[in-house]
Design a protein around this motif. Structure first.
Motif, PDB file in Angstrom:
ATOM      1  N   LYS A  69       0.946  -1.308  -0.069  1.00 37.87           N
ATOM      2  CA  LYS A  69       0.026   0.076  -0.002  1.00 37.87           C
ATOM      3  C   LYS A  69       0.873   1.180   0.123  1.00 37.87           C
ATOM      4  CE  LYS A  69      -4.467  -0.853  -0.150  1.00 37.87           C
ATOM      5  NZ  LYS A  69      -5.247  -0.330  -0.983  1.00 37.87           N
ATOM      6  N   LYS A  70       1.880   1.239   0.913  1.00 40.68           N
ATOM      7  CA  LYS A  70       3.012   2.341   0.690  1.00 40.68           C
ATOM      8  C   LYS A  70       3.600   2.699  -0.582  1.00 40.68           C
ATOM      9  CE  LYS A  70       3.912   2.294   5.610  1.00 40.68           C
ATOM     10  NZ  LYS A  70       5.046   2.036   6.755  1.00 40.68           N
ATOM     11  N   LYS A  71       3.820   1.731  -1.287  1.00 41.01           N
ATOM     12  CA  LYS A  71       4.396   1.660  -2.474  1.00 41.01           C
ATOM     13  C   LYS A  71       3.483   2.204  -3.645  1.00 41.01           C
ATOM     14  CE  LYS A  71       8.010  -1.825  -2.097  1.00 41.01           C
ATOM     15  NZ  LYS A  71       8.303  -3.349  -2.439  1.00 41.01           N
ATOM     16  N   GLU A  72       2.181   1.583  -3.625  1.00 38.82           N
ATOM     17  CA  GLU A  72       1.237   2.308  -4.196  1.00 38.82           C
ATOM     18  C   GLU A  72       0.854   3.920  -3.966  1.00 38.82           C
ATOM     19  OE1 GLU A  72      -2.338   0.037  -3.541  1.00 38.82           O
ATOM     20  OE2 GLU A  72      -1.474  -1.886  -4.282  1.00 38.82           O
ATOM     21  N   GLU A  73       0.856   4.206  -3.035  1.00 37.47           N
ATOM     22  CA  GLU A  73       0.803   5.710  -2.421  1.00 37.47           C
ATOM     23  C   GLU A  73       1.539   6.463  -3.004  1.00 37.47           C
ATOM     24  OE1 GLU A  73       0.389   5.578   1.764  1.00 37.47           O
ATOM     25  OE2 GLU A  73      -1.760   4.737   1.851  1.00 37.47           O
ATOM     26  N   GLU A  74       3.148   5.843  -2.839  1.00 40.48           N
ATOM     27  CA  GLU A  74       4.381   6.690  -3.321  1.00 40.48           C
ATOM     28  C   GLU A  74       4.071   6.957  -4.953  1.00 40.48           C
ATOM     29  OE1 GLU A  74       7.614   4.291  -2.048  1.00 40.48           O
ATOM     30  OE2 GLU A  74       7.366   4.866  -0.164  1.00 40.48           O
ATOM     31  N   ILE A  75       3.789   5.812  -5.699  1.00 41.74           N
ATOM     32  CA  ILE A  75       3.598   5.627  -7.002  1.00 41.74           C
ATOM     33  C   ILE A  75       2.730   7.004  -7.454  1.00 41.74           C
ATOM     34  CG2 ILE A  75       3.031   4.694  -9.321  1.00 41.74           C
ATOM     35  CD1 ILE A  75       4.182   2.039  -7.747  1.00 41.74           C
ATOM     36  N   LEU A  76       1.505   6.853  -6.766  1.00 37.66           N
ATOM     37  CA  LEU A  76       0.232   7.623  -6.919  1.00 37.66           C
ATOM     38  C   LEU A  76       0.684   9.175  -6.721  1.00 37.66           C
ATOM     39  CD1 LEU A  76      -2.862   5.904  -5.561  1.00 37.66           C
ATOM     40  CD2 LEU A  76      -2.320   6.264  -8.108  1.00 37.66           C
ATOM     41  N   TYR A  77       1.709   9.442  -5.746  1.00 39.86           N
ATOM     42  CA  TYR A  77       2.001  10.656  -5.361  1.00 39.86           C
ATOM     43  C   TYR A  77       2.823  11.320  -6.587  1.00 39.86           C
ATOM     44  CZ  TYR A  77       4.103  14.517  -3.039  1.00 39.86           C
ATOM     45  OH  TYR A  77       4.745  15.874  -2.523  1.00 39.86           O
ATOM     46  N   LEU A  78       3.717  10.363  -7.109  1.00 43.59           N
ATOM     47  CA  LEU A  78       4.746  10.643  -8.376  1.00 43.59           C
ATOM     48  C   LEU A  78       3.807  11.105  -9.352  1.00 43.59           C
ATOM     49  CD1 LEU A  78       7.532   8.103  -7.820  1.00 43.59           C
ATOM     50  CD2 LEU A  78       7.617  10.732  -7.460  1.00 43.59           C
ATOM     51  N   ILE A  79       2.786  10.485  -9.783  1.00 45.11           N
ATOM     52  CA  ILE A  79       1.989  10.416 -10.810  1.00 45.11           C
ATOM     53  C   ILE A  79       1.111  11.703 -10.717  1.00 45.11           C
ATOM     54  CG2 ILE A  79       0.068   9.614 -12.168  1.00 45.11           C
ATOM     55  CD1 ILE A  79       0.888   6.962 -11.312  1.00 45.11           C
ATOM     56  N   TYR A  80       0.908  12.323  -9.486  1.00 43.98           N
ATOM     57  CA  TYR A  80      -0.041  13.531  -9.397  1.00 43.98           C
ATOM     58  C   TYR A  80       0.579  14.696  -8.611  1.00 43.98           C
ATOM     59  CZ  TYR A  80      -4.157  10.562 -10.783  1.00 43.98           C
ATOM     60  OH  TYR A  80      -4.688   9.559 -11.800  1.00 43.98           O
ATOM     61  N   HIS A  81       1.870  14.872  -8.644  1.00 45.50           N
ATOM     62  CA  HIS A  81       2.363  15.765  -7.829  1.00 45.50           C
ATOM     63  C   HIS A  81       3.611  16.369  -8.740  1.00 45.50           C
ATOM     64  CE1 HIS A  81      -0.095  14.506  -4.572  1.00 45.50           C
ATOM     65  NE2 HIS A  81       0.074  15.626  -3.903  1.00 45.50           N
ATOM     66  N   ASP A  82       3.684  17.505  -8.741  1.00 46.42           N
ATOM     67  CA  ASP A  82       4.798  18.451  -9.307  1.00 46.42           C
ATOM     68  C   ASP A  82       6.346  18.052  -8.302  1.00 46.42           C
ATOM     69  OD1 ASP A  82       6.427  20.336 -10.819  1.00 46.42           O
ATOM     70  OD2 ASP A  82       6.428  21.597  -9.138  1.00 46.42           O
ATOM     71  N   HIS A  83       7.211  17.543  -8.904  1.00 45.67           N
ATOM     72  CA  HIS A  83       8.611  17.068  -8.304  1.00 45.67           C
ATOM     73  C   HIS A  83       9.256  18.389  -7.488  1.00 45.67           C
ATOM     74  CE1 HIS A  83      10.522  18.707 -11.754  1.00 45.67           C
ATOM     75  NE2 HIS A  83      11.893  18.683 -11.148  1.00 45.67           N
ATOM     76  N   LEU A  84       8.962  19.554  -8.095  1.00 47.14           N
ATOM     77  CA  LEU A  84      10.016  20.622  -7.539  1.00 47.14           C
ATOM     78  C   LEU A  84       9.111  21.171  -6.414  1.00 47.14           C
ATOM     79  CD1 LEU A  84      12.297  22.765  -7.677  1.00 47.14           C
ATOM     80  CD2 LEU A  84      10.877  24.089  -9.191  1.00 47.14           C
ATOM     81  N   THR A  85       7.776  21.786  -6.447  1.00 47.83           N
ATOM     82  CA  THR A  85       7.102  22.308  -5.486  1.00 47.83           C
ATOM     83  C   THR A  85       6.287  21.501  -4.579  1.00 47.83           C
ATOM     84  OG1 THR A  85       5.215  22.493  -6.892  1.00 47.83           O
ATOM     85  CG2 THR A  85       6.912  24.455  -7.099  1.00 47.83           C
ATOM     86  N   GLY A  86       6.124  20.356  -4.852  1.00 48.99           N
ATOM     87  CA  GLY A  86       5.059  19.203  -4.122  1.00 48.99           C
ATOM     88  C   GLY A  86       3.862  19.652  -4.341  1.00 48.99           C
ATOM     89  N   LEU A  87       3.341  20.624  -5.016  1.00 48.41           N
ATOM     90  CA  LEU A  87       1.875  20.923  -5.341  1.00 48.41           C
ATOM     91  C   LEU A  87       1.513  19.850  -6.363  1.00 48.41           C
ATOM     92  CD1 LEU A  87       1.896  24.705  -5.956  1.00 48.41           C
ATOM     93  CD2 LEU A  87       1.323  23.476  -3.850  1.00 48.41           C
ATOM     94  N   TYR A  88       0.201  19.562  -6.666  1.00 46.10           N
ATOM     95  CA  TYR A  88      -0.420  18.889  -7.833  1.00 46.10           C
ATOM     96  C   TYR A  88       0.125  19.469  -8.964  1.00 46.10           C
ATOM     97  CZ  TYR A  88      -3.809  17.121  -4.332  1.00 46.10           C
ATOM     98  OH  TYR A  88      -4.281  16.785  -3.390  1.00 46.10           O
ATOM     99  N   ASN A  89       0.177  18.457 -10.058  1.00 49.32           N
ATOM    100  CA  ASN A  89       0.718  18.886 -11.148  1.00 49.32           C
ATOM    101  C   ASN A  89      -0.464  18.874 -12.160  1.00 49.32           C
ATOM    102  OD1 ASN A  89      -0.160  16.219 -11.853  1.00 49.32           O
ATOM    103  ND2 ASN A  89       1.897  15.242 -11.908  1.00 49.32           N
ATOM    104  N   ARG A  90      -0.058  19.188 -13.433  1.00 40.76           N
ATOM    105  CA  ARG A  90      -1.025  19.474 -14.577  1.00 40.76           C
ATOM    106  C   ARG A  90      -2.059  18.407 -14.789  1.00 40.76           C
ATOM    107  NH1 ARG A  90      -2.040  22.514 -19.377  1.00 40.76           N
ATOM    108  NH2 ARG A  90       0.015  23.689 -18.939  1.00 40.76           N
ATOM    109  N   ARG A  91      -1.651  17.233 -14.784  1.00 42.48           N
ATOM    110  CA  ARG A  91      -2.365  15.987 -15.065  1.00 42.48           C
ATOM    111  C   ARG A  91      -3.578  15.775 -13.893  1.00 42.48           C
ATOM    112  NH1 ARG A  91      -2.054  10.646 -16.859  1.00 42.48           N
ATOM    113  NH2 ARG A  91       0.068  11.143 -17.633  1.00 42.48           N
TER     114      ARG A  91
END
Length: 519
Positions: free
Chosen positions: A287-309
């Motif tokens: 579950k933690k790995k799934e959450e990490e992957i989902l975070y990468l998919i939906y967050h901007d790596h620089l600011t930590g905000l949500y991304n365009r997707r």
């Protein structure tokens, strides 16, 4: 880092334009492949066959124009992630820019082509495609992980069923096998209230793995009821297992149990009327790995905000009558390009992080704050009218009043638009917010740019007084030339500034080298 051969596809009915685009692309990516098509249908066919990294597309073409080609690309699930850049001779046509964005394009360039801007757009589009491919790989890994775990659980469930069946033949042998199970096993008997309704469960057996996974000791729970051992979970478990009493069909679910600080996959069986056997599998790591992957998919790596997707998906989800009025706020960092060019991208990244922190801090719970890319941010404010949006913008501006990176003051331009009626197009509302933001930026950025240039030149002058005198002389000469050439006042001012900052590249040179005279 891209370690594969890139593919570009240029679609234009003018062969001369295709030759020009091909040459410009190969200046940046000499070893990569540039495909061309003289019509929309041929371009779509090539896109399906070759899966290019970037598509460069003209607007006006016979038979099928560029907007229709772009829409067909974005409607195809296999092609929709390919970035599309319109390259057209229709300069400054706002309607065509809007149509390009509505058809799904990522960028719009007008001819004559600015090589620097085209190069920047191509590099940006390659990054978008590469990121999309990486995310697709991450999703594939997640799917494979889920499939592997599902197979493991199926095997475990089959093993458990076999154990129960073998109980009829040899209770002693079965008890040994159950004790050594990797999964936790608990057998409970159902307790009914006075009306005959299921009211609680009493623990009558747990195996060693159940003790290990939950931390509950056998001697403390056998003979005790669920409401005493797991009070916070009793209501959920009674409702979840209710169908067992009626149908005896197994129940399977995943849940985070706060009491144990773990995620469990639970399979509940009814081996005989009035009994429930519960099998626990610890899936916390998965579950933690799934959450990490989902975070990468939906967050901007620089600011930590949500991304365009994430923003695009949420905009569709929130665009309902229940959330009206809904306000979109666009925000843009003033002077970022000049700061990046003068002080470096590390400095610019720090400025973006500060901006993200301020916008996030000034937003409310339930608002969506995302970075669209570059220096642009967007806020989705559900159930918020224009007045309320103004208060939020004022709050953010107060937060950034005294914010600075070094001597550079943080400055943000805002624009907003509100949707009041369900039949309004949310993309047009976004365009209004963007236009509003650019109007404010026109008169805000000039002052910020002037202050930033003064700061940059003062930094250079502190390193070398000789550079100061030289820059001022060049500036004066440029101004005189512009006056003699009968330029208007705006162009004279621009040329004077260009002369002043022509040595801006010396910012990064050590002052000992700058002040060293050649004998």
């Amino acid at each position: 880092m891209v370690n594969r051969r890139l593919k570009f596809l240029a679609i234009d009915d003018n062969p001369d334009n295709l030759i020009t685009l091909k040459a410009l692309i190969r200046e940046v990516y000499p070893d990569d492949l540039v495909l061309t098509a003289l019509s929309g249908p041929k371009g779509l066919e090539l896109a399906a066959q070759e899966d290019p990294d970037v598509i460069l597309l003209d607007v006006i073409m016979p038979g099928m124009d560029g907007f229709e080609v772009c829409r067909k690309l974005k409607e195809d699930k296999d092609l929709r992630d390919i970035p599309v850049v319109f390259v057209t001779a229709i300069r400054g046509d706002k309607e065509h820019r809007i149509l390009a964005l509505e058809s799904g394009a990522e960028a719009f360039l007008a001819k004559p082509i600015d090589e620097t801007e085209l190069t920047a757009q191509i590099r940006a589009m390659v990054k978008i495609k590469t990121a999309s491919m990486e995310k697709r790989d991450e999703k594939g890994q997640l799917a494979r992980l889920v499939e592997e775990k599902t197979c493991e659980l199926k095997k475990a469930h089959l093993k458990t069923i076999e154990l129960f069946e073998s109980l009829k033949e040899s209770e002693e042998n079965n008890r040994l096998l159950i004790t050594q199970m990797e999964q936790g096993l608990a057998v409970q008997e159902l307790i009914f209230d006075k009306t005959g309704k299921p009211d609680d469960y009493r623990f009558i057996y747990v195996n060693d793995s159940f003790e290990r996974l939950t931390g509950l000791k056998r001697e403390n729970i056998l003979g005790q009821v669920l409401s005493e051992i797991m009070p916070d979970s009793k209501r959920f478990l009674m409702e979840k297992h209710a169908s067992l009493v009626i149908t005896s069909e197994p129940v399977r679910y995943e849940r985070y149990f706060e009491q144990f600080k773990k995620y469990f996959e639970v399979v509940a069986y009814s081996p005989k009327p009035g009994r429930v056997a519960v099998i626990l599998s610890d899936i916390t790591d998965r579950k933690k790995k799934e959450e990490e992957i989902l975070y990468l998919i939906y967050h901007d790596h620089l600011t930590g905000l949500y991304n365009r997707r994430f923003y695009e998906e949420e905009l569709i989800r929130l665009d309902t009558e229940d959330n009206q009025p809904i306000t979109l706020v666009m925000a843009d960092v003033n002077g970022l390009k000049l700061i990046n060019d003068s002080f470096g991208h590390v400095f610019g990244d720090m400025l973006l992080k500060k901006t993200a922190e301020a916008i996030k801090k000034g937003s409310r719970r339930g608002d969506i704050v995302a970075r669209l890319g570059g220096d642009e941010f967007v806020m989705i404010l559900p159930n918020t009218d224009t007045f309320e949006a103004d208060q939020i913008i004022i709050s953010i501006k107060k937060l950034v009043e005294n914010e600075a990176i070094g001597a550079i003051k943080l400055s943000i331009s805002f624009g907003k638009a509100t949707k009041y009626h369900i039949d309004e197009n949310i993309q047009k509302v976004l365009k209004k917010a963007e236009d509003s933001m650019y109007r404010y930026k026109l008169y805000e950025s000039a002052s910020i740019r002037s202050k930033t240039i003064d700061l940059i030149m003062n930094t250079l002058y502190e390193k070398s007084s000789r550079e100061m005198l030289h820059s001022k002389r060049v500036s004066e000469i440029c101004e005189k030339i512009a006056i003699e050439m009968k330029f208007d006042q705006d162009h004279i001012s621009q040329i004077r500034t260009a002369g002043l900052i022509h040595d801006i590249g010396k910012m990064g040179i050590d002052e000992k080298i700058l002040n060293n005279r050649i004998n």
